[in-house]
Enzyme design. Structure first.
Site, PDB file in Angstrom:
ATOM      1  N   PRO A   2       0.824  -1.216   0.000  1.00 22.17           N
ATOM      2  CA  PRO A   2       0.000   0.000   0.000  1.00 22.17           C
ATOM      3  C   PRO A   2       0.857   1.266   0.000  1.00 22.17           C
ATOM      4  O   PRO A   2       1.816   1.363   0.758  1.00 22.17           O
ATOM      5  CB  PRO A   2      -0.798  -0.108   1.307  1.00 22.17           C
ATOM      6  CG  PRO A   2      -0.678  -1.517   1.749  1.00 22.17           C
ATOM      7  CD  PRO A   2       0.607  -2.033   1.186  1.00 22.17           C
ATOM      8  N   GLU A   3       0.524   2.193  -0.886  1.00 21.28           N
ATOM      9  CA  GLU A   3       1.212   3.480  -0.953  1.00 21.28           C
ATOM     10  C   GLU A   3       0.206   4.562  -0.565  1.00 21.28           C
ATOM     11  O   GLU A   3      -0.892   4.249  -0.116  1.00 21.28           O
ATOM     12  CB  GLU A   3       1.783   3.694  -2.362  1.00 21.28           C
ATOM     13  CG  GLU A   3       2.720   2.557  -2.792  1.00 21.28           C
ATOM     14  CD  GLU A   3       3.300   2.737  -4.185  1.00 21.28           C
ATOM     15  OE1 GLU A   3       3.378   3.884  -4.652  1.00 21.28           O
ATOM     16  OE2 GLU A   3       3.665   1.728  -4.801  1.00 21.28           O
ATOM     17  N   HIS A  96      -4.857 -15.360   8.664  1.00 26.23           N
ATOM     18  CA  HIS A  96      -4.091 -14.122   8.541  1.00 26.23           C
ATOM     19  C   HIS A  96      -4.637 -12.994   9.400  1.00 26.23           C
ATOM     20  O   HIS A  96      -4.165 -11.875   9.319  1.00 26.23           O
ATOM     21  CB  HIS A  96      -4.026 -13.692   7.077  1.00 26.23           C
ATOM     22  CG  HIS A  96      -3.447 -14.747   6.189  1.00 26.23           C
ATOM     23  ND1 HIS A  96      -2.191 -15.276   6.392  1.00 26.23           N
ATOM     24  CD2 HIS A  96      -3.966 -15.409   5.123  1.00 26.23           C
ATOM     25  CE1 HIS A  96      -1.951 -16.201   5.481  1.00 26.23           C
ATOM     26  NE2 HIS A  96      -3.016 -16.303   4.701  1.00 26.23           N
ATOM     27  N   ARG A 115       1.892 -11.277   5.148  1.00 25.74           N
ATOM     28  CA  ARG A 115       3.346 -11.331   5.338  1.00 25.74           C
ATOM     29  C   ARG A 115       3.785 -10.911   6.736  1.00 25.74           C
ATOM     30  O   ARG A 115       4.948 -11.086   7.099  1.00 25.74           O
ATOM     31  CB  ARG A 115       4.032 -10.441   4.287  1.00 25.74           C
ATOM     32  CG  ARG A 115       3.758 -10.837   2.834  1.00 25.74           C
ATOM     33  CD  ARG A 115       4.568 -12.038   2.403  1.00 25.74           C
ATOM     34  NE  ARG A 115       6.003 -11.805   2.496  1.00 25.74           N
ATOM     35  CZ  ARG A 115       6.741 -11.243   1.540  1.00 25.74           C
ATOM     36  NH1 ARG A 115       6.179 -10.833   0.432  1.00 25.74           N
ATOM     37  NH2 ARG A 115       8.030 -11.085   1.686  1.00 25.74           N
TER      38      ARG A 115
END
Ligand code: ZN
Length: 277
Positions: A2-3, A96, A115
């Site tokens: 994400p940016e 997750h 991750r």
């Protein structure tokens, strides 16, 4: 990862749902999220806090509480925040899921992270500004971000321009995708030394950065794999990329096949015709 456009999309969606709500219960399932602090201790500290604002600084979500304390959330590679009327609406066996925050209106914010690089940091009021000042530079969509500010951020640097605009301490929120998109819009080769850009090139890059980021926000961000809005929807920016991930496909401007190289240590897409070295 994400940016700025993805984090801003998350912020915009969460703000009306969270502001004014009190945190009732917090469950942190992954100790990596709060390390080196004990997750149970952080959970207890959060319980009872009332949310005053949901802001963004660079790629950080800044959740401000009425007490003055702040929860800084960084999604890193694959972090995701979902807002649900009830946590019962989600699969109970999601491997997750890293944290669940239950609010006083019965809704839940669920944090997922495949991750596990994302971080939650609870800071005291006086700690916030020094923490961000060390890590986050100019906010590219703010009015104060002028061409001159960008020129200051690039001045004297022999590093490739792509590396310079990825440096979060100088320019906040631009990551690998939007850097390539901005450089294509500005017709600048990603390996050009940052400090050697002419004034009109800096001006073009300034416009390119802002247009690329705004295009991303308008399309709710880009979903390549994991990113979702807090409603669970995919972004749409991935269908609009000018160069990112388009190796071999024709440039929208000149028809030349897009090429992939490495620049600033990252996979980089550009048009060899429009963006000459
Ligand atoms: Zn081209």
């Amino acid at each position: 990862m994400p940016e700025l456009p993805e984090v801003e999309t998350v912020r915009t969606r969460l703000e009306p749902a969270l502001v004014g709500r009190r945190v009732q219960r917090v469950e942190i399932l992954d100790p990596r999220l709060t390390r080196p602090l004990d997750p149970a201790g952080v959970a207890v500290e959060l319980e009872g806090e009332r949310i005053a604002a949901v802001d963004r600084r660079g790629k950080y979500l800044v959740v401000r509480f009425e007490s003055g304390r702040v929860l800084l959330i960084h999604l890193r590679m694959t972090g995701n925040l979902l807002h649900r009327p009830s946590v019962a609406d989600l699969a109970a066996d999601d491997p997750h899921r890293r944290a669940v925050v239950s609010l006083d209106d019965g809704s839940d914010v669920v944090y997922r992270d495949v991750r596990r690089f994302g971080t939650w940091l609870l800071v005291e009021p006086e700690e916030l500004d020094p923490y961000l000042a060390e890590r986050v530079g100019f906010e590219p969509l703010e009015r104060g971000f002028t061409t001159r500010r960008l020129a200051e951020a690039l001045a004297g640097r022999s590093a490739p321009v792509k590396a310079a605009i990825l440096d979060q301490r100088r320019l906040a929120g631009v990551g690998n995708i939007y850097a390539d998109e901005a450089l294509w819009r500005a017709r600048i080769h990603p390996r050009r030394p940052a400090g050697e850009l002419a004034q009109d090139e800096v001006k073009a890059l300034h416009a390119g950065i802002r247009r690329a980021l705004k295009a991303g926000i308008e399309r709710q961000g880009a979903t390549l794999r994991d990113y979702r809005t807090p409603d669970g929807d995919s972004g749409r920016m991935q269908h609009e990329f000018k160069v990112y991930g388009r190796e071999g496909e024709p440039c929208n401007r000149c028809g030349t096949p897009i090429e992939k190289i490495r620049a600033a240590g990252r996979g980089t897409w550009y048009c060899p015709e429009c963006q000459r070295l």
